[in-house]
Scaffold this motif. Structure first.
Motif, mmCIF file in Angstrom:
data_model
loop_
_atom_site.group_PDB
_atom_site.id
_atom_site.type_symbol
_atom_site.label_atom_id
_atom_site.label_comp_id
_atom_site.label_asym_id
_atom_site.label_seq_id
_atom_site.Cartn_x
_atom_site.Cartn_y
_atom_site.Cartn_z
ATOM 1 N N LEU A 1 15.291 10.544 8.012
ATOM 2 C CA LEU A 1 14.006 10.639 7.316
ATOM 3 C C LEU A 1 13.368 12.019 7.443
ATOM 4 C CD1 LEU A 1 12.615 7.106 8.124
ATOM 5 C CD2 LEU A 1 13.421 7.949 5.913
ATOM 6 N N LYS A 2 14.012 12.907 8.155
ATOM 7 C CA LYS A 2 13.657 14.330 8.222
ATOM 8 C C LYS A 2 12.188 14.603 8.522
ATOM 9 C CE LYS A 2 17.405 15.436 5.198
ATOM 10 N NZ LYS A 2 17.896 16.056 4.004
ATOM 11 N N GLY A 3 11.656 13.974 9.551
ATOM 12 C CA GLY A 3 10.294 14.259 9.979
ATOM 13 C C GLY A 3 9.197 13.562 9.197
ATOM 14 N N ASN A 4 9.542 12.750 8.219
ATOM 15 C CA ASN A 4 8.519 12.051 7.432
ATOM 16 C C ASN A 4 7.943 10.841 8.160
ATOM 17 O OD1 ASN A 4 8.315 13.478 4.821
ATOM 18 N ND2 ASN A 4 10.494 13.028 4.728
ATOM 19 N N MET A 5 8.669 10.320 9.159
ATOM 20 C CA MET A 5 8.180 9.162 9.912
ATOM 21 C C MET A 5 6.957 9.569 10.718
ATOM 22 S SD MET A 5 8.938 6.011 10.314
ATOM 23 C CE MET A 5 7.431 5.243 10.853
ATOM 24 N N GLY A 6 5.868 8.822 10.560
ATOM 25 C CA GLY A 6 4.631 9.122 11.276
ATOM 26 C C GLY A 6 3.755 10.117 10.527
ATOM 27 N N ALA A 7 4.289 10.726 9.486
ATOM 28 C CA ALA A 7 3.513 11.674 8.685
ATOM 29 C C ALA A 7 3.267 11.023 7.321
ATOM 30 C CB ALA A 7 4.272 12.992 8.558
ATOM 31 N N ILE A 8 4.111 11.335 6.351
ATOM 32 C CA ILE A 8 3.981 10.736 5.020
ATOM 33 C C ILE A 8 4.262 9.235 5.082
ATOM 34 C CG2 ILE A 8 4.959 10.707 2.695
ATOM 35 C CD1 ILE A 8 5.531 13.682 3.029
ATOM 36 N N LEU A 9 5.242 8.870 5.900
ATOM 37 C CA LEU A 9 5.603 7.462 6.066
ATOM 38 C C LEU A 9 4.915 6.941 7.317
ATOM 39 C CD1 LEU A 9 7.243 5.029 5.204
ATOM 40 C CD2 LEU A 9 9.204 6.003 6.375
ATOM 41 N N HIS A 10 3.904 6.098 7.117
ATOM 42 C CA HIS A 10 3.061 5.656 8.224
ATOM 43 C C HIS A 10 3.749 4.649 9.151
ATOM 44 C CE1 HIS A 10 -0.564 4.630 10.401
ATOM 45 N NE2 HIS A 10 -0.359 3.369 10.124
ATOM 46 N N ALA A 11 4.386 3.634 8.581
ATOM 47 C CA ALA A 11 4.979 2.581 9.407
ATOM 48 C C ALA A 11 6.273 2.082 8.775
ATOM 49 C CB ALA A 11 3.998 1.421 9.573
ATOM 50 N N LEU A 12 7.306 1.958 9.616
ATOM 51 C CA LEU A 12 8.590 1.462 9.145
ATOM 52 C C LEU A 12 9.165 0.516 10.193
ATOM 53 C CD1 LEU A 12 10.847 1.677 6.960
ATOM 54 C CD2 LEU A 12 11.856 3.469 8.397
ATOM 55 N N ALA A 13 9.222 -0.771 9.862
ATOM 56 C CA ALA A 13 9.844 -1.762 10.744
ATOM 57 C C ALA A 13 11.338 -1.709 10.467
ATOM 58 C CB ALA A 13 9.287 -3.143 10.441
ATOM 59 N N ASP B 1 0.802 -1.223 0.000
ATOM 60 C CA ASP B 1 0.000 0.000 0.000
ATOM 61 C C ASP B 1 0.839 1.279 0.000
ATOM 62 O OD1 ASP B 1 1.034 -0.016 2.555
ATOM 63 O OD2 ASP B 1 -0.909 -0.091 3.573
ATOM 64 N N GLY B 2 2.169 1.136 -0.019
ATOM 65 C CA GLY B 2 3.029 2.302 -0.018
ATOM 66 C C GLY B 2 3.099 3.026 1.305
ATOM 67 N N ASP B 3 2.537 2.451 2.355
ATOM 68 C CA ASP B 3 2.536 3.076 3.681
ATOM 69 C C ASP B 3 3.241 2.248 4.747
ATOM 70 O OD1 ASP B 3 1.235 5.491 3.194
ATOM 71 O OD2 ASP B 3 -0.751 4.638 3.517
ATOM 72 N N HIS B 4 3.443 0.977 4.486
ATOM 73 C CA HIS B 4 4.012 0.068 5.482
ATOM 74 C C HIS B 4 5.253 -0.599 4.908
ATOM 75 C CE1 HIS B 4 -0.199 0.530 6.623
ATOM 76 N NE2 HIS B 4 0.200 0.316 7.863
ATOM 77 N N TYR B 5 6.409 -0.212 5.439
ATOM 78 C CA TYR B 5 7.680 -0.710 4.916
ATOM 79 C C TYR B 5 8.512 -1.356 6.012
ATOM 80 C CZ TYR B 5 6.840 2.193 0.788
ATOM 81 O OH TYR B 5 6.308 2.752 -0.344
#
Length: 77
Positions: free
Chosen positions: A58-70, A29-33
């Motif tokens: 990631l310059k603040g994109n974690m939790g915003a544009i990037l929803h989940a990153l394991a 889905d482009g949101d969970h990586y």
């Protein structure tokens, strides 16, 4: 708006020079990586410090544009 895997990889490499980065889309889905990051810069750092370095890259994109990153981080063997 989702982030592309290449964009995530580029940001991590720019923030942690010399890092080996592998990105996988977990849900399609482009949101969970998932990201595996191996970098000499991690040597001697705790897992929390390593993850903080990736989030900083990631310059603040974690939790915003990037929803989940394991994250899986380590120094090279």
């Amino acid at each position: 708006m989702a982030m592309k895997p290449g964009d995530i990889e580029d940001m991590i490499r720019a923030g942690i020079p010399g890092a080996k980065v592998t990105i996988r889309d977990l849900a399609g889905d482009g949101d969970h990586y998932a990201a595996e990051v191996v970098a000499e810069a991690f040597r001697g750092k705790s897992r929390v410090q390593q993850h903080q370095m990736v989030y900083e890259a990631l310059k603040g994109n974690m939790g915003a544009i990037l929803h989940a990153l394991a994250l899986q981080t380590s120094a090279p063997e």
